[in-house]
Write a protein that holds these residues in place. Sequence first.
Motif, PDB file in Angstrom:
ATOM      1  N   ALA A  97      -7.266   2.083  -3.975  1.00  0.00           N
ATOM      2  CA  ALA A  97      -6.272   1.273  -4.674  1.00  0.00           C
ATOM      3  C   ALA A  97      -5.216   0.732  -3.714  1.00  0.00           C
ATOM      4  O   ALA A  97      -4.803  -0.432  -3.808  1.00  0.00           O
ATOM      5  CB  ALA A  97      -5.613   2.093  -5.778  1.00  0.00           C
ATOM      6  N   ALA A  98      -4.783   1.570  -2.764  1.00  0.00           N
ATOM      7  CA  ALA A  98      -3.778   1.125  -1.794  1.00  0.00           C
ATOM      8  C   ALA A  98      -4.336   0.034  -0.883  1.00  0.00           C
ATOM      9  O   ALA A  98      -3.665  -0.976  -0.613  1.00  0.00           O
ATOM     10  CB  ALA A  98      -3.298   2.309  -0.968  1.00  0.00           C
ATOM     11  N   ALA A  99      -5.570   0.222  -0.409  1.00  0.00           N
ATOM     12  CA  ALA A  99      -6.185  -0.805   0.440  1.00  0.00           C
ATOM     13  C   ALA A  99      -6.395  -2.106  -0.331  1.00  0.00           C
ATOM     14  O   ALA A  99      -6.160  -3.206   0.198  1.00  0.00           O
ATOM     15  CB  ALA A  99      -7.507  -0.295   0.999  1.00  0.00           C
ATOM     16  N   SER A 100      -6.828  -2.001  -1.592  1.00  0.00           N
ATOM     17  CA  SER A 100      -7.025  -3.199  -2.411  1.00  0.00           C
ATOM     18  C   SER A 100      -5.696  -3.904  -2.671  1.00  0.00           C
ATOM     19  O   SER A 100      -5.619  -5.139  -2.620  1.00  0.00           O
ATOM     20  CB  SER A 100      -7.688  -2.820  -3.740  1.00  0.00           C
ATOM     21  OG  SER A 100      -8.932  -2.206  -3.522  1.00  0.00           O
ATOM     22  N   GLY A 101      -4.646  -3.130  -2.938  1.00  0.00           N
ATOM     23  CA  GLY A 101      -3.337  -3.743  -3.153  1.00  0.00           C
ATOM     24  C   GLY A 101      -2.833  -4.460  -1.914  1.00  0.00           C
ATOM     25  O   GLY A 101      -2.299  -5.575  -2.003  1.00  0.00           O
ATOM     26  N   ALA A 102      -2.998  -3.839  -0.745  1.00  0.00           N
ATOM     27  CA  ALA A 102      -2.573  -4.493   0.495  1.00  0.00           C
ATOM     28  C   ALA A 102      -3.365  -5.772   0.743  1.00  0.00           C
ATOM     29  O   ALA A 102      -2.800  -6.805   1.139  1.00  0.00           O
ATOM     30  CB  ALA A 102      -2.752  -3.527   1.667  1.00  0.00           C
ATOM     31  N   SER A 116       0.825  -1.209   0.000  1.00  0.00           N
ATOM     32  CA  SER A 116       0.000   0.000   0.000  1.00  0.00           C
ATOM     33  C   SER A 116       0.861   1.262   0.000  1.00  0.00           C
ATOM     34  O   SER A 116       0.513   2.258  -0.650  1.00  0.00           O
ATOM     35  CB  SER A 116      -0.922  -0.003   1.217  1.00  0.00           C
ATOM     36  OG  SER A 116      -0.169   0.020   2.422  1.00  0.00           O
ATOM     37  N   SER A 117       1.995   1.222   0.696  1.00  0.00           N
ATOM     38  CA  SER A 117       2.890   2.382   0.704  1.00  0.00           C
ATOM     39  C   SER A 117       3.476   2.633  -0.678  1.00  0.00           C
ATOM     40  O   SER A 117       3.636   3.789  -1.093  1.00  0.00           O
ATOM     41  CB  SER A 117       4.012   2.172   1.717  1.00  0.00           C
ATOM     42  OG  SER A 117       3.499   1.964   3.014  1.00  0.00           O
ATOM     43  N   VAL A 118       3.796   1.566  -1.408  1.00  0.00           N
ATOM     44  CA  VAL A 118       4.318   1.722  -2.769  1.00  0.00           C
ATOM     45  C   VAL A 118       3.273   2.365  -3.672  1.00  0.00           C
ATOM     46  O   VAL A 118       3.591   3.255  -4.487  1.00  0.00           O
ATOM     47  CB  VAL A 118       4.763   0.349  -3.318  1.00  0.00           C
ATOM     48  CG1 VAL A 118       5.054   0.432  -4.814  1.00  0.00           C
ATOM     49  CG2 VAL A 118       5.989  -0.141  -2.582  1.00  0.00           C
ATOM     50  N   VAL A 119       2.012   1.943  -3.526  1.00  0.00           N
ATOM     51  CA  VAL A 119       0.948   2.542  -4.342  1.00  0.00           C
ATOM     52  C   VAL A 119       0.794   4.024  -4.022  1.00  0.00           C
ATOM     53  O   VAL A 119       0.679   4.875  -4.926  1.00  0.00           O
ATOM     54  CB  VAL A 119      -0.375   1.784  -4.112  1.00  0.00           C
ATOM     55  CG1 VAL A 119      -1.523   2.495  -4.823  1.00  0.00           C
ATOM     56  CG2 VAL A 119      -0.260   0.353  -4.614  1.00  0.00           C
ATOM     57  N   LEU A 120       0.815   4.366  -2.733  1.00  0.00           N
ATOM     58  CA  LEU A 120       0.676   5.769  -2.350  1.00  0.00           C
ATOM     59  C   LEU A 120       1.854   6.607  -2.826  1.00  0.00           C
ATOM     60  O   LEU A 120       1.691   7.734  -3.307  1.00  0.00           O
ATOM     61  CB  LEU A 120       0.526   5.872  -0.828  1.00  0.00           C
ATOM     62  CG  LEU A 120      -0.735   5.247  -0.224  1.00  0.00           C
ATOM     63  CD1 LEU A 120      -0.693   5.312   1.286  1.00  0.00           C
ATOM     64  CD2 LEU A 120      -1.984   5.928  -0.752  1.00  0.00           C
ATOM     65  N   PHE A 157      -3.883  10.709  -9.190  1.00  0.00           N
ATOM     66  CA  PHE A 157      -5.268  10.347  -8.905  1.00  0.00           C
ATOM     67  C   PHE A 157      -5.728  11.043  -7.634  1.00  0.00           C
ATOM     68  O   PHE A 157      -4.924  11.447  -6.785  1.00  0.00           O
ATOM     69  CB  PHE A 157      -5.409   8.832  -8.753  1.00  0.00           C
ATOM     70  CG  PHE A 157      -5.275   8.080 -10.051  1.00  0.00           C
ATOM     71  CD1 PHE A 157      -6.257   8.168 -11.017  1.00  0.00           C
ATOM     72  CD2 PHE A 157      -4.170   7.293 -10.300  1.00  0.00           C
ATOM     73  CE1 PHE A 157      -6.147   7.499 -12.206  1.00  0.00           C
ATOM     74  CE2 PHE A 157      -4.047   6.607 -11.492  1.00  0.00           C
ATOM     75  CZ  PHE A 157      -5.038   6.710 -12.446  1.00  0.00           C
ATOM     76  N   SER A 158      -7.030  11.155  -7.481  1.00  0.00           N
ATOM     77  CA  SER A 158      -7.590  11.783  -6.282  1.00  0.00           C
ATOM     78  C   SER A 158      -7.353  10.904  -5.056  1.00  0.00           C
ATOM     79  O   SER A 158      -7.071   9.709  -5.165  1.00  0.00           O
ATOM     80  CB  SER A 158      -9.088  12.022  -6.477  1.00  0.00           C
ATOM     81  OG  SER A 158      -9.767  10.795  -6.679  1.00  0.00           O
ATOM     82  N   THR A 159      -7.486  11.541  -3.888  1.00  0.00           N
ATOM     83  CA  THR A 159      -7.197  10.835  -2.637  1.00  0.00           C
ATOM     84  C   THR A 159      -8.126   9.637  -2.406  1.00  0.00           C
ATOM     85  O   THR A 159      -7.664   8.560  -2.023  1.00  0.00           O
ATOM     86  CB  THR A 159      -7.294  11.815  -1.462  1.00  0.00           C
ATOM     87  OG1 THR A 159      -6.348  12.874  -1.652  1.00  0.00           O
ATOM     88  CG2 THR A 159      -6.981  11.100  -0.146  1.00  0.00           C
TER      89      THR A 159
END
Length: 309
Positions: free
Chosen positions: A108-113, A87-91, A100-102
């Motif tokens: 996306a970060a939560a889904s990736g994690a 998730s940190s990498v996505v952010l 992209f918007s917040t």
Amino acid sequence: MSTPLIIVLVLLLCATVTTLWLDARQRRMERQVEIALPTTEAATWVSIRRAAKASRWDMLYRLVNYQPDIVYSLHPSIVLLAGVTASSVVLYANYRLLQFSTPVVSIAAASGALLVVRGVFGWQRSRFTNQLFRQLPDAIQLVTSTVRSGLPVNEAFRAIAREMPQPTSGQFATVCSELNLGRAPQEAVEGIYQRTLIPEYAMLAVTLAVQLKAGGSLAETLQILADTVSQRVALAARAKALAGEVIFSSRALSLSPVIIGGLLYTINPQSIDLLFYDPTGNMLLAYAIGSVIVGHFVIRWMIRRETAL
């Protein structure tokens, strides 16, 4: 970096620290119980506590694809750290390259994690069940030899817990603990099936139930079952070998966009910059990444369906 992104990262780090702290406290409690009680009683208390924990956190375990009764090679805290890292990498990628918007990048970060955590837990569970499945013919053969020598089935299970490698020995150690509590042998073996969902253990439980209640030659029935399970193990290995080319092709298809994109960026960066610095390019890049991920999982599902016994 915007304030909502910092809040998301802080919450993820807090969740990681809390998980590590709870796990350390749980291990301290287990050590204290082992010191205060004899070995058999300590094992009994751990089993009861784990059953209560599984019922309390069942929905969360299903969400992250975690099975508390399975021994994982990687500690759950390490898997959680991997999810936080993803998730940190996505952010960070959104902050440095994409725009992209917040709310979108947070989802996306939560889904990736979640995908990383579920994938790592699923990979370990698949590895655990495959090892258990391959060792089952030897375990049944050991039960057959023990029964033919005149010893009861309970002693055969103790021999498996002593002599077989992991993870079979660990599962049958749990079976022996349940037998000491007065549980029937077929019910204890059925517990392995409920924990691992390996259908061959359900077959073994049914065989024991029928033979112990109806009588007959248990050794001969177990020998037939051992031959059947051995054939199923060989068939599963053959199906996996035949599907090896398809598995390699699916991985090559999933990695080819990344490799080709990296080569194009090395040769002519201007041809790729549009994907990172233009809103339309960002949408196209997100669509491409999502399509590759969905295609990868669809191919894996098709392979599993065709190679399932």
